[in-house]
Structure formats: C-alpha cells, structure tokens
Design a protein around this motif. Structure first.
Motif, PDB file in Angstrom:
ATOM      1  N   PRO A  39      28.101 -15.692 -33.261  1.00  0.00           N
ATOM      2  CA  PRO A  39      27.677 -17.070 -33.000  1.00  0.00           C
ATOM      3  C   PRO A  39      26.241 -17.174 -32.504  1.00  0.00           C
ATOM      4  O   PRO A  39      25.719 -18.282 -32.355  1.00  0.00           O
ATOM      5  N   PHE A  40      25.591 -16.022 -32.245  1.00  0.00           N
ATOM      6  CA  PHE A  40      24.234 -16.052 -31.703  1.00  0.00           C
ATOM      7  C   PHE A  40      23.159 -15.865 -32.783  1.00  0.00           C
ATOM      8  O   PHE A  40      21.980 -16.004 -32.493  1.00  0.00           O
ATOM      9  N   ASP A  74      25.792 -18.213 -21.854  1.00  0.00           N
ATOM     10  CA  ASP A  74      24.915 -18.077 -23.019  1.00  0.00           C
ATOM     11  C   ASP A  74      25.344 -18.952 -24.191  1.00  0.00           C
ATOM     12  O   ASP A  74      24.503 -19.504 -24.901  1.00  0.00           O
ATOM     13  N   GLN A  75      26.666 -19.073 -24.403  1.00  0.00           N
ATOM     14  CA  GLN A  75      27.125 -19.814 -25.579  1.00  0.00           C
ATOM     15  C   GLN A  75      27.436 -21.269 -25.240  1.00  0.00           C
ATOM     16  O   GLN A  75      27.187 -22.163 -26.038  1.00  0.00           O
ATOM     17  N   ARG A  76      27.985 -21.476 -24.038  1.00  0.00           N
ATOM     18  CA  ARG A  76      28.317 -22.851 -23.627  1.00  0.00           C
ATOM     19  C   ARG A  76      27.182 -23.536 -22.888  1.00  0.00           C
ATOM     20  O   ARG A  76      27.205 -24.748 -22.685  1.00  0.00           O
ATOM     21  N   GLY A  77      26.212 -22.777 -22.419  1.00  0.00           N
ATOM     22  CA  GLY A  77      25.064 -23.359 -21.731  1.00  0.00           C
ATOM     23  C   GLY A  77      25.328 -23.744 -20.289  1.00  0.00           C
ATOM     24  O   GLY A  77      24.555 -24.512 -19.700  1.00  0.00           O
ATOM     25  N   LEU A  78      26.392 -23.228 -19.668  1.00  0.00           N
ATOM     26  CA  LEU A  78      26.707 -23.563 -18.286  1.00  0.00           C
ATOM     27  C   LEU A  78      25.876 -22.717 -17.322  1.00  0.00           C
ATOM     28  O   LEU A  78      25.402 -21.632 -17.670  1.00  0.00           O
ATOM     29  N   SER A  79      25.729 -23.200 -16.111  1.00  0.00           N
ATOM     30  CA  SER A  79      25.138 -22.375 -15.071  1.00  0.00           C
ATOM     31  C   SER A  79      26.154 -21.308 -14.665  1.00  0.00           C
ATOM     32  O   SER A  79      27.345 -21.417 -14.974  1.00  0.00           O
ATOM     33  N   PHE A  80      25.691 -20.305 -13.945  1.00  0.00           N
ATOM     34  CA  PHE A  80      26.599 -19.229 -13.545  1.00  0.00           C
ATOM     35  C   PHE A  80      27.771 -19.770 -12.739  1.00  0.00           C
ATOM     36  O   PHE A  80      28.941 -19.451 -13.015  1.00  0.00           O
TER      37      PHE A  80
END
Length: 622
Positions: A39-40, A74-80
């Motif tokens: 997906p990347f 990385d894929q969902r764009g969430l913060s840690f």
C-alpha cells in the motif's frame, strides 16, 4: 504517557496485524505469513508480507517496515498516541495515565536520535570528501563495493579534537556528550570521541542510528572503538546489522552470528544477509534471547584460531543457563588463520555455504573443546574431563535438558575410555552396509506398528535432513509409509510438514519436487519446506541438488541412503530405551549376563552412529 516497553509489547501481542491491515488492503495467505500488493508504493506483483507471529509487516520492494502502531501512523496518518489509543480500545486495554517525566525522557530520546542522524550525515560527507581518501582506499583494498558502502553507511571521522563538535554545535554540547559523540573529563572542554577512524553506524531494529563503531586506519589502539552506553545504546543488548538481518532471516530460516562488523559486512556483500554481530563483547544472554525470537538454533561463526575457539566456548557457556526446549546454538569453525572475509575472497561464497550447511551442535562443541583442552593420558586427567563436563551440566537451568546432556556426555565419556574404538578401521562399502544393519533395525523397531516413535535431540536434526530428502525425492514417501507414519517429531513445524507430505503422497501417486512444492504452497508448511531445501540439515547425498542428467546409480544411491536414514531414526529410540533398561539392570544386579547385554547394546548404538557417519561421507559422488 508512561508507556513502558512491556505495556507496548502486550498491546502488539493482542493485535492481529493481518486482521488490522486486511481491513483496508486485500491480503492472502502464503504459508505462515500473508502477502499483498504494497500500500506504500504502486506494484503489480505482491512484495508486501505480514507476519502475525512476529508482529510486523515488511515490503521487499520499497522497504516499508513496522508493527501495528507504525501501520496506524504511516498508513492511517494518526499520531503515535492516537494510534495507541485506538489499538488499546480494540484490545480492551487501559492506557496508562500521563507522566510528565516520561514525556520529558521520550522527548530527550527523540532529540538524541536527531543528533545521531546529523552525526551520521556529517561522517558520510567527510568520507566522500578529500580527507576520506584513505578510508575509501582501505575499503577498496578489502573488496568492499560502492553499493555496500552506501547500504551500510560508511563514514569518516577526521583526526581532529573539535571538528565534529564545531559542526554539530547547534544541537548543544550536553546532548553531544550524552549521545557519546564527545568526551568530557572533569572541567576540561569536551572533545571528539572518534578521531582518524573509519566510521560504521550501528542501527536499532527500526534502522535508526543509535551508536558508532570506529576502526583506526593507521597505527594505534584500540583497533576498534565503540560508542559508550547511552540512553539510545546498550552494547550488551544490541546486535549489529539486526535491522537488515531480521527480514533476511525470514527468507532463509537462519541467523548467522560472527565476531565483528567487518565480518558481517563481508558476508552480507557475499549474499549471506542474515548475519549479525555482537559489539566488542562476548555474546550476551540478552543477545541470545533476541536471536531466539527469530530462529531456534542460530549458527555462531568464529575464527579457527585459539581466540576464536575461546569466543565460541564463551557463547556456549552463556547459553547453558537459559536453554529451553527446541532452542539451542550451532557452531562452525573457520579454517585456522581465516575470518569469513578471508575465506570468501580466497575460496568463494560456496566454501562458506558448505560450512554452514553442516554446523556443529552445542553438545558437540562443548565435548570437543573440553576433550581437546589437555592431554588425557592419565586417570587424573580423564577424571578432570568428567568433572568439567559435570560442571557444565549443572549450569543448565532446564532440568529435562540437563538430564539429556548428562546422559549424552556420560555415553561419550564411556565410549572414549571404556569401549573399543573402531572409527575408520573399515573402508566404506556401499550396497552392503544396509544388509549388514537390516537385522538391527528390525530388532529395535516397535513390535506394534501403531506405536509412535518420538524423535528429538540429535535425531531431530537427522529427521530434518530426511524431510529435505523426501522433498527432493517425493517418490520415496509412499515407499516408506510404514516407518514415516509412526514418527512423531518434537519440532511442531517439522511434524506438520511430515504429515502434509504423507497426506499428499497418499492422494498423488506420481509426484516430482516441483509438483510437491506447488501443493505445499497452499499450506502453512511451504516456508519450512523451502528452508530445508535452501539449508541442508546434514551432508547426506539425498540432500544434494543432483543435476538433471545425474547417472541412475547416483540417484539410486541417494534413495538407498535416504531409506537407511529413515530406518536408523525409526529404530534408534527403541535401542536407547533398551540400553537404558539394560543399564538399570546392571546397576541393580551386577551380573555377567546383564553386563554383557549392556555392552552389546552400547556397541549397537556405536554401530548406528558409525553408519550415520558413513552416510554423510559423500565426497566421492560426482
């Protein structure tokens, strides 16, 4: 948040990575793993793998790598923290309360990562500049390619006490000291730790630079200088090249451990990418445990000189207290005076491949070192050997394993000093040995064919070789149904593969190796089977890849040896049980008849061992 490593590990273990990724990416089962189109980056052929057992994904195309948390960021764009909270809610775990001090420590570590990345960039720039000429020539003379130089990030530290400090002043002197890049003594001005050295970055499993090793290019000591322990780097817990070796190990099913950086780099360049090295110390218990998470029996590769053998023995003894079922160490010894780089440059990669295909097991290594430690011409010296072996057994933490080692060492000791030795007394005569041993195989086979025979210990290694032989000679599976169906292998993966092979052979009468692998590709056993074909467990002829035009007598020889190896491991547990019972009777009632029976069985066991040795002597096969 106070998110301890233990808490994060528990969160990862409760998360099914394939399920998480499968929500947004189409995945399919591939042996013990899952595969998908990455997906990347855009691709048509799947190179993205997901390993639930180890809890990470990896793309062999673009290098994307991470765990469940990394996927969410990385894929969902969430913060840690948002990623952690989402995963924790699904795993029904409570996120710990905020801790300002922990946040400060985390921020400091993140800042140190920035410092190390800047230092690495600066060292590389010096390496590529005019001052790096000597460093570049050194690597060229050692046969290190430009590609390897880039992949491993070689750099150069000029012979100056302040060049690095001046270049990275913006990061703060205190941080440079804390990162181990500067040395501060009393009230004196801090100065550069690494001066006039070829620089080798040391990375964590995520590929981030956490320390450096520096090799001096001229005269001086120490020859190698490592970073000190820092908040990022603990040399007793870190393994060099683990970030690259971990994905490579999933393909080969092994891990090689060598003595130093340059050995690891030379092997990786020669195609042995599943290689790691400790960092200036003997292999520690923490490092052994780390490797065991990847493979059950890593192979330790040491120089053939005295220092190399001492290092091998130190590794063996470190492992004894933490041994556990199915986990051990294997060893190879390089020719005297040669390290892996020397061997590959003089004889080629195949010479090294042949060594690692026939490693020495832990018990064999300990026995060899102690047996050769001193002359054994007197009773006192022999008793000293026995005491040293007993001391090693006492160091083993697991009582079951200790008992097996105690019995093994006792039998070796008895064979060395109390029974007649016949090694090498008779030339090998192919075609006759099987008849000579046929009655012994039969006499120790279970009377009831439904009774299973448990295969463990040394015989499990032979069983792996047999499985490799059955993969190369599928027509032999149905010919040995009787023996194969009563085998029970202590290794669950090997047992599953054996069951699959028997089931396939029952359904398919005509089968070749490629057809067999095609069927296995749809099962969880495929990667195990490929691993057996890539790394032969023992040097039997039936494990060799024979040419398509191999003479019929060579093929027949391979199949006959395979048949006999199956008979040996089927019969030997019965022999072991009979010998144990005879030994008990001798201890309870020391009469001439009982003693004679015990000696007969010991000789039979010795004969079995010699026959297996004969079966591995295949140098005369073209």
């Amino acid at each position: 948040m106070t998110l301890s490593p233990q808490w994060l590990d528990e969160l990862r273990s409760r998360t099914s990575l394939s399920t998480l990724i499968g929500r947004t990416v189409k995945i399919q089962k591939a042996g013990r793993e899952y595969k998908a189109c990455c997906p990347f980056h855009n691709e048509k052929t799947p190179s993205f793998t997901i390993n639930d057992e180890k809890g990470f994904y990896h793309c062999f195309g673009c290098g994307a790598h991470g765990d469940a948390i990394r996927w969410m960021t990385d894929q969902r764009g969430l913060s840690f923290m948002d990623a952690v909270k989402d995963l924790a809610a699904e795993a029904q775990m409570e996120v710990p309360a905020p801790d300002p001090r922990a946040a400060q420590r985390q921020e400091a570590r993140a800042s140190l990562h920035d410092v190390m990345a800047a230092a690495q960039e600066w060292f590389v720039a010096q390496f590529n500049g005019i001052e790096g000429t000597k460093a570049r020539e050194y690597l060229k003379n050692r046969g290190i390619s430009d590609k390897t130089i880039r992949e491993f990030g070689f750099g150069f530290a000029p012979d100056s006490r302040g060049r690095l400090k001046d270049a990275l002043t913006s990061h703060g002197i205190d941080q440079l000291v804390e990162a181990g890049l500067l040395i501060k003594v009393d009230d004196r001005d801090p100065y550069d730790r690494f001066r006039g050295r070829l620089m080798i970055p040391i990375r964590d499993p995520r590929g981030r630079v956490i320390a450096f090793g520096g090799r001096i290019l001229g005269d001086g000591e120490p020859k190698y200088l490592n970073s000190p322990d820092t908040p990022l780097f603990d040399k007793g817990r870190t393994l060099y090249n683990l970030d690259k070796a971990s994905p490579a190990s999933r393909q080969t099913g092994r891990i090689l451990v060598v003595e130093g950086y340059m050995d690891a780099i030379a092997l990786a360049q020669a195609g042995f990418e599943d290689v790691v090295a400790p960092l200036g110390t003997a292999l520690t218990e923490h490092q052994i445990e780390r490797i065991w998470k990847m493979v059950e029996s890593p192979i330790l590769c040491f120089d053939g000189d005295r220092a190399g053998q001492k290092a091998a023995m130190r590794g063996a003894l470190r492992a004894l207290p933490i041994l556990r079922p199915a986990h051990s160490l294997n060893f190879i010894s390089l020719p005297p005076g040669k390290d892996p780089d020397d061997l590959i440059r003089s004889e080629g990669p195949q010479a090294f491949a042949e060594l690692i295909n026939t490693p020495q097991m832990l018990g064999d290594k300990i026995w060899q070192v102690e047996f050769e430690a001193e002359p054994l011409g007197t009773p006192e010296a022999k008793a000293g050997l026995k005491k040293r072996l007993s001391d090693h057994v006492r160091d083993i933490g697991n009582s079951d394993i200790a008992q097996h080692y105690r019995q093994d060492f006792q039998e070796r000791y008895d064979a060395a000093f109390f029974t007649k030795q016949n090694y090498g007394s008779q030339p090998r005569q192919f075609g006759r040995s099987q008849d000579r041993f046929a009655s012994k195989y039969k006499s120790f086979k279970p009377m009831d064919d439904t009774k299973s025979v448990l295969i463990d210990g040394h015989d499990l290694r032979i069983a792996k070789a047999i499985l490799g032989g059955l993969l190369r000679h599928p027509s032999q599976i149905s010919k040995h149904f009787e023996e194969l169906t009563i085998l029970r292998l202590a290794d669950s993966q090997m047992q599953s593969l054996l069951s699959e092979l028997i089931g396939i052979a029952m359904r398919k009468e005509m089968l070749d190796m490629q057809g067999l692998l095609t069927i296995l590709e749809q099962t969880d056993c495929y990667n195990v089977a490929k691993g057996l074909l890539r790394a032969d467990a023992l040097n039997f002829i039936f494990n060799r890849k024979l040419p398509d035009d191999a003479p019929s007598d060579v093929i027949e020889r391979a199949q006959n040896d395979l048949a006999e190896a199956i008979k040996v491991i089927t019969a030997r547990p019965g022999l072991e049980a009979a010998l144990a019972e005879a030994t008990r009777r001798v201890q309870d009632n020391l009469d001439e008849e009982s003693y004679a029976e015990q000696q007969r069985l010991r000789q039979a066991k010795q004969d079995f061992h010699e026959r297996l040795v004969e079966l591995t002597q295949i140098d005369d096969i073209a």
